[in-house]
Design an enzyme around this catalytic site. Structure first.
Site, PDB file in Angstrom:
ATOM      1  CB  SER A 129      13.101  -5.952   1.663  1.00 47.86           C
ATOM      2  OG  SER A 129      12.554  -4.701   1.711  1.00 47.86           O
ATOM      3  CB  SER A 130      12.108 -11.346  -1.029  1.00 51.06           C
ATOM      4  OG  SER A 130      11.079 -10.920  -1.880  1.00 51.06           O
ATOM      5  CB  SER A 131      13.172  -7.454  -4.830  1.00 49.20           C
ATOM      6  OG  SER A 131      11.883  -7.889  -4.909  1.00 49.20           O
ATOM      7  CG  ASP A 177      12.839  -1.829   0.910  1.00 52.97           C
ATOM      8  OD1 ASP A 177      12.450  -1.278   1.962  1.00 52.97           O
ATOM      9  OD2 ASP A 177      12.093  -2.107  -0.036  1.00 52.97           O
TER      10      ASP A 177
HETATM   11  C1  GLA Z   1       8.881  -0.588  -0.698  1.00 51.44           C
HETATM   12  C2  GLA Z   1       9.997   0.248  -1.308  1.00 51.44           C
HETATM   13  C3  GLA Z   1      10.662   1.130  -0.257  1.00 51.44           C
HETATM   14  C4  GLA Z   1       9.631   1.945   0.510  1.00 51.44           C
HETATM   15  C5  GLA Z   1       8.498   1.046   1.010  1.00 51.44           C
HETATM   16  C6  GLA Z   1       7.368   1.822   1.619  1.00 51.44           C
HETATM   17  O1  GLA Z   1       9.407  -1.514   0.205  1.00 51.44           O
HETATM   18  O2  GLA Z   1      10.966  -0.597  -1.882  1.00 51.44           O
HETATM   19  O3  GLA Z   1      11.619   1.964  -0.875  1.00 51.44           O
HETATM   20  O4  GLA Z   1       9.169   3.001  -0.254  1.00 51.44           O
HETATM   21  O5  GLA Z   1       7.957   0.247  -0.029  1.00 51.44           O
HETATM   22  O6  GLA Z   1       7.789   2.449   2.782  1.00 51.44           O
END
Ligand code: GLA
Length: 392
Positions: A129-131, A177
């Site tokens: 989740s860098s973004s 995220d």
């Molecule tokens: C990405 C998306 C999240 C989630 C995951 C899978 O990280 O940003 O919202 O859907 O994939 O669980």
């Protein structure tokens, strides 16, 4: 982490001193323990923040400009606070600050002239989740630097940032995220209901085990279109069930209701969602009972489902996961995040961490001719300004 004076030295390389003081803000990355591709289907997820993340150094300016620089890109971008910021494909990562600042201006009339320097120790495009960490860090920095008297509701800010990702960037991600980054606490996992947005923090203590993050370092391509495609397949599967049953989201579906989906591909997608949803509850029980063997088994089942039913794994993730699962001191492993590359996680006996990493790293390098990276996950507090105690 860097010390305050290291941050200051970096900052002064890019921005000449003025009489204002520089402040530092932090947004963690997140690892998703269980509940994959569940958030946009309205179920429960269990992510946790990690110590790697995005840092923003910021200082007030005395004009009407925002100067923004990332340590990982040569260009410094300058906007006027009156500018209306539009998405532009050629702007690459700068679309994130554009989207966030535009949202803050339109929704909260929140916009200040600032110098901002971005630094990150979170690998990009890796499923950590860098973004979303960048979005939250930008929004929080701008809000705090404006010295608003109204307290900031972090969950609302998370939803605002998700909207930017959906509408401005064009990725139909769920809320997991952004919520994890905003709300996570040290040594706790976040149990979030993605339908009601209620949540609780649950202890995440692994005793003699470590959660190992294994990064494939595989560059991800076409992930946005594949992600949006999975989301729309889930919507279609839900519509098919809704022709006969009164359910609000796919996570509410029972195994019998799945039989209403005649299309085999949509059936597989929905089957993953329903089984993964059940695994989140099973994981809560396993953690509560401190049953790490059962927690590991749940990870293994999740990977199987993501690989065969949701089809978001890849050769690189499978290699890391299968080698981990076969290791005598690992109780379970799975891919984490959206998939198609990025990271996997494994529950490993801490005493055997080094030998575990050595074995898996060697096998991976031999097969793909480039290295994977490994980090023990340390579960961090969420979005915040860094103060003196944080540097100790
Ligand atoms: C990405 C998306 C999240 C989630 C995951 C899978 O990280 O940003 O919202 O859907 O994939 O669980």
């Amino acid at each position: 982490m860097k010390t305050y004076s290291e941050f200051q030295q970096l900052f002064e390389k890019y921005f000449p001193a003025n009489e204002e003081s520089m402040r530092v803000f932090f947004a963690p990355g997140r690892v998703n323990i269980i509940g994959e591709h569940i958030d946009y289907n309205g179920g429960l997820v269990m992510p946790a923040g990690i110590t790697q993340g995005v840092y923003i150094m910021a200082r007030k300016r005395h004009d009407e400009q925002i100067h923004i620089q990332s340590l990982f890109s040569p260009l410094q971008k300058i906007w006027n606070i009156q500018d209306s910021l539009q998405y532009d494909e050629n702007d690459d990562w700068l679309n994130y600050p554009k989207g966030i600042f535009q949202m803050l201006k339109e929704k909260y009339n929140c916009m200040s002239a600032l110098d901002m320097l971005i630094y990150s120790d979170l690998p990009t495009a890796s499923g950590l989740s860098s973004s979303a960490a960048l979005e939250l860090a930008l929004a929080y920095t701008m809000w705090q630097m404006q010295g608003r008297s109204t307290p900031l509701d972090l969950l609302t800010l998370a939803v605002d940032c998700q909207q930017v990702e959906n509408k401005f960037i064009g990725v139909q991600c769920g809320i997991m995220d952004q919520a994890a980054i905003a709300l996570t606490q040290k040594d706790k996992a976040l149990l979030l209901n993605c339908s009601s947005l209620t949540f609780k923090h649950i202890p995440f203590t692994l005793g003699a085990y470590t959660l190992v993050i294994m990064n494939t370092n595989k560059p991800r391509s076409l992930i946005h279109s594949a992600f949006n495609e999975r989301r729309s397949q889930c919507e279609k599967a839900l519509q098919l069930i809704q022709t006969k049953c009164d359910i609000k989201n796919l996570c509410e579906a029972s195994e019998e209701q799945l039989e209403l989906i005649s299309d085999p591909l949509l059936y597989k997608r929905a089957k993953h969602v329903v089984s993964e949803s059940a695994r989140v509850l099973q994981m809560c029980v396993a953690l509560e009972k401190n049953n790490l063997i059962s927690a590991g088994e749940i990870l293994n089942q999740s990977h199987h489902s993501l690989r065969h039913d949701y089809e978001v794994s890849c050769a690189e993730l499978n290699e890391l996961v299968f080698k981990a699962q076969a290791h005598p001191h690992c109780v379970g492993a799975r891919m984490t995040g959206a998939g198609f590359g990025g990271c996997a996680i494994a529950l490993v006996e801490t005493a055997f961490y080094d030998s575990f990493v050595e074995v898996i790293a060697k096998a991976y390098h031999l097969k793909f001719k480039y290295p994977a990276s490994f980090y023990p996950a340390e579960i961090s507090a969420g979005l915040r300004e860094l103060f003196i105690n944080d540097y100790l």
